[in-house]
Design a protein around this motif. Structure first.
Motif, PDB file in Angstrom:
ATOM      1  N   ALA A  43     -11.056  10.278 -12.147  1.00  0.00           N
ATOM      2  CA  ALA A  43      -9.733  10.703 -12.630  1.00  0.00           C
ATOM      3  C   ALA A  43      -8.649   9.780 -12.091  1.00  0.00           C
ATOM      4  O   ALA A  43      -7.667  10.226 -11.527  1.00  0.00           O
ATOM      5  N   HIS A  44      -8.842   8.479 -12.270  1.00  0.00           N
ATOM      6  CA  HIS A  44      -7.882   7.536 -11.722  1.00  0.00           C
ATOM      7  C   HIS A  44      -6.752   7.216 -12.689  1.00  0.00           C
ATOM      8  O   HIS A  44      -6.240   6.104 -12.718  1.00  0.00           O
ATOM      9  N   GLN A  45      -6.401   8.182 -13.515  1.00  0.00           N
ATOM     10  CA  GLN A  45      -5.152   8.093 -14.258  1.00  0.00           C
ATOM     11  C   GLN A  45      -4.703   9.522 -14.538  1.00  0.00           C
ATOM     12  O   GLN A  45      -5.496  10.461 -14.484  1.00  0.00           O
ATOM     13  N   PHE A  46      -3.427   9.686 -14.820  1.00  0.00           N
ATOM     14  CA  PHE A  46      -2.905  11.020 -15.093  1.00  0.00           C
ATOM     15  C   PHE A  46      -3.303  11.440 -16.501  1.00  0.00           C
ATOM     16  O   PHE A  46      -3.581  10.601 -17.364  1.00  0.00           O
ATOM     17  N   SER A  47      -3.314  12.763 -16.713  1.00  0.00           N
ATOM     18  CA  SER A  47      -3.632  13.263 -18.042  1.00  0.00           C
ATOM     19  C   SER A  47      -2.466  12.955 -18.982  1.00  0.00           C
ATOM     20  O   SER A  47      -1.361  12.625 -18.549  1.00  0.00           O
ATOM     21  N   ARG A  48      -2.744  13.062 -20.283  1.00  0.00           N
ATOM     22  CA  ARG A  48      -1.722  12.683 -21.253  1.00  0.00           C
ATOM     23  C   ARG A  48      -0.481  13.603 -21.168  1.00  0.00           C
ATOM     24  O   ARG A  48       0.609  13.189 -21.517  1.00  0.00           O
ATOM     25  N   HIS A  68       0.847  -1.194   0.000  1.00  0.00           N
ATOM     26  CA  HIS A  68       0.000   0.000   0.000  1.00  0.00           C
ATOM     27  C   HIS A  68       0.880   1.240   0.000  1.00  0.00           C
ATOM     28  O   HIS A  68       1.899   1.272   0.694  1.00  0.00           O
ATOM     29  N   ARG A  76      -1.197  -8.565 -22.876  1.00  0.00           N
ATOM     30  CA  ARG A  76      -2.387  -7.956 -22.274  1.00  0.00           C
ATOM     31  C   ARG A  76      -2.031  -6.597 -21.689  1.00  0.00           C
ATOM     32  O   ARG A  76      -0.894  -6.367 -21.264  1.00  0.00           O
ATOM     33  N   VAL A  77      -3.038  -5.705 -21.655  1.00  0.00           N
ATOM     34  CA  VAL A  77      -2.813  -4.323 -21.225  1.00  0.00           C
ATOM     35  C   VAL A  77      -3.734  -4.001 -20.053  1.00  0.00           C
ATOM     36  O   VAL A  77      -4.932  -4.321 -20.101  1.00  0.00           O
ATOM     37  N   LEU A  78      -3.187  -3.345 -19.040  1.00  0.00           N
ATOM     38  CA  LEU A  78      -3.979  -2.959 -17.869  1.00  0.00           C
ATOM     39  C   LEU A  78      -5.092  -2.005 -18.267  1.00  0.00           C
ATOM     40  O   LEU A  78      -4.854  -0.976 -18.900  1.00  0.00           O
ATOM     41  N   ARG A  79      -6.309  -2.337 -17.873  1.00  0.00           N
ATOM     42  CA  ARG A  79      -7.452  -1.457 -18.162  1.00  0.00           C
ATOM     43  C   ARG A  79      -7.477  -0.291 -17.178  1.00  0.00           C
ATOM     44  O   ARG A  79      -7.079  -0.438 -16.022  1.00  0.00           O
ATOM     45  N   PRO A  80      -7.975   0.859 -17.625  1.00  0.00           N
ATOM     46  CA  PRO A  80      -8.073   1.990 -16.680  1.00  0.00           C
ATOM     47  C   PRO A  80      -9.039   1.639 -15.551  1.00  0.00           C
ATOM     48  O   PRO A  80      -9.999   0.895 -15.751  1.00  0.00           O
ATOM     49  N   ASP A  81      -8.764   2.177 -14.382  1.00  0.00           N
ATOM     50  CA  ASP A  81      -9.613   1.981 -13.214  1.00  0.00           C
ATOM     51  C   ASP A  81     -10.795   2.927 -13.347  1.00  0.00           C
ATOM     52  O   ASP A  81     -10.646   4.140 -13.222  1.00  0.00           O
ATOM     53  N   ASP A  82     -11.981   2.378 -13.604  1.00  0.00           N
ATOM     54  CA  ASP A  82     -13.141   3.255 -13.826  1.00  0.00           C
ATOM     55  C   ASP A  82     -13.944   3.464 -12.546  1.00  0.00           C
ATOM     56  O   ASP A  82     -15.064   3.942 -12.586  1.00  0.00           O
TER      57      ASP A  82
END
Lengths: 170, 232
Positions: free
Chosen positions: B82-87, B14, B72-78
């Motif tokens: 906003a659980h990912q950073f902007s591009r 954690h 395989r590719v990690l899916r975004p956490d929906d």
């Protein structure tokens, strides 16, 4: 002419003072480590050691403080006037708050931990652009990619690749 | 990337704090604090233990997909908005302050991106800019001859040992796409994956060297004795 405080009044004064110290100590238990490891500030090894020790013991220590606070509150309640009773009840709020905060991980509130990591085949990964960077691993013939944008937010992604448990960090 | 195992038991970690802009995590089993950059436990019952490094790549999605079309590719956490950073998170992060003390005469700026390599007890930082201009870079770290290659996108970097059958090779980039290297000794052709794809060495593989893309201030904090590769 002033009269000497009665034994009961002096006892109440000491109990009130003890309750006050208890509140200060309980709040320090949660505030000091939060201050020492706040982002955008330099950390020292000594400061980190203090933060670790306080974070480790705060969950127990704040509950003990709350129990002691309740005992003091009960003794102050008896024979107290309405305003001193109100004060005693108010005093329990920061003690309960500290016990709750000691169990609260603010870092995981700022950056929600990823529960189950879920995946799609590379061909279906339409949310990733060609130029996006990924962290990639291949173990025992199994390949997985973790887009940096996603890992950088969560900081930690836990997975098993080719039978190997991994912590993907960024 | 770390093997999430201690003493043969799977661990879950954690996010737990921050140490000079590199994060700390704790394991569920003992609550020990681990430093992300080094994989070392710095406080708690497991203090001094180190997680095993899992060799990994930091490359563009296009470069990865070309080599692993069935990966395989990690899916975004929906679960959150906003659980990912902007591009453009890298440009944003580059503006954030640095808290480790500046040093006079430091040839690099704190937020310059470097590729760090640790080998044979030595640490060496390769400024991203030097790699982009000079790839393939042949060098030695801790006495081990190494090769660093920047991919066609200019951001994917890989490092290898460049010794094959006891002989260090020197590499040149062949003009044109896709990226191909040629070694001067045998004229064999090599891919970005460090594999000889044609020539007398066809089928040989260069030994993988873990490279860490990092900000200069962070690399320096965890590798205080690091040297810096200078553009020649």
């Amino acid at each position: 002419m002033p009269t000497a405080p009665s034994p009961s009044r002096s006892r109440r004064r000491w109990a009130g003072f003890a309750l006050f110290l208890l509140i200060l100590a309980a709040l320090a238990l949660v505030a000091v480590p939060a201050f020492l490891i706040r982002p955008f500030s330099p950390q020292t090894p000594g400061g980190l050691a203090v933060a670790f020790a306080l974070r480790r013991w705060a969950p127990l220590a704040t509950v003990l403080a709350l129990i002691a606070g309740l005992a003091l509150a009960v003794s102050l309640w008896r024979g107290g006037r309405w305003w001193s009773r109100a004060l005693v009840v108010l005093a329990l709020i920061p003690l309960a708050g500290a016990a709750w905060l000691a169990r609260f991980n603010i870092f995981e509130r700022m950056f929600a931990p990823l529960g189950d990591s879920r995946f799609l085949p590379a061909a279906e990964a339409n949310w990733v652009a060609d130029g996006d960077m990924v962290l990639a691993v291949e173990r025992n013939g199994e390949a997985a990619a973790y887009p940096v944008r996603q890992v950088a937010y969560h900081h930690i992604v836990q997975d098993v690749v080719g039978g190997v448990p991994v912590a993907v960090t960024y | 990337m770390w093997r999430a195992e201690v003493d043969g038991r799977r661990q879950r970690f954690h996010l737990t704090g921050i140490n000079n802009q590199n994060f700390l995590m704790h394991d569920e089993e003992t609550g020990s604090w681990w430093q992300q950059a080094s994989g070392e436990a710095v406080f708690g019952p497991r203090k001094g233990w180190r997680l095993d490094l899992v060799p990994y790549d930091e490359i563009s999605f296009a470069a990865w997909k070309r080599e692993h079309p069935n990966g395989r590719v990690l899916r975004p956490d929906d679960s959150g908005p906003a659980h990912q950073f902007s591009r453009d998170w890298e440009a944003e992060t580059a503006k954030e302050p640095v808290v480790t003390p500046a040093r006079t005469g430091d040839p690099l700026r704190p937020r310059d991106v470097v590729v760090g390599v640790r080998l044979g007890g030595a640490a060496r930082a390769y400024p991203m800019e030097a790699l982009q201009r000079q790839s393939p870079v042949q060098d030695a770290v801790g006495g081990v001859p190494v090769l660093l290659i920047a991919g066609e996108d200019g951001r994917s970097v890989r490092a290898f040992e460049r010794t094959v059958d006891g002989r260090p090779l020197s590499f040149f980039a062949r003009p044109g796409a896709p990226l191909r290297l040629v070694d001067a000794e045998t004229g064999s052709e090599w891919s970005f994956a460090g594999e000889a794809t044609a020539g007398t060495l066809k089928g040989k593989k260069l030994a993988w060297v873990q490279a860490l893309k990092d900000y200069w201030f962070d690399w320096r904090t965890y590798n205080p004795a690091t040297s810096i590769y200078a553009l020649r």
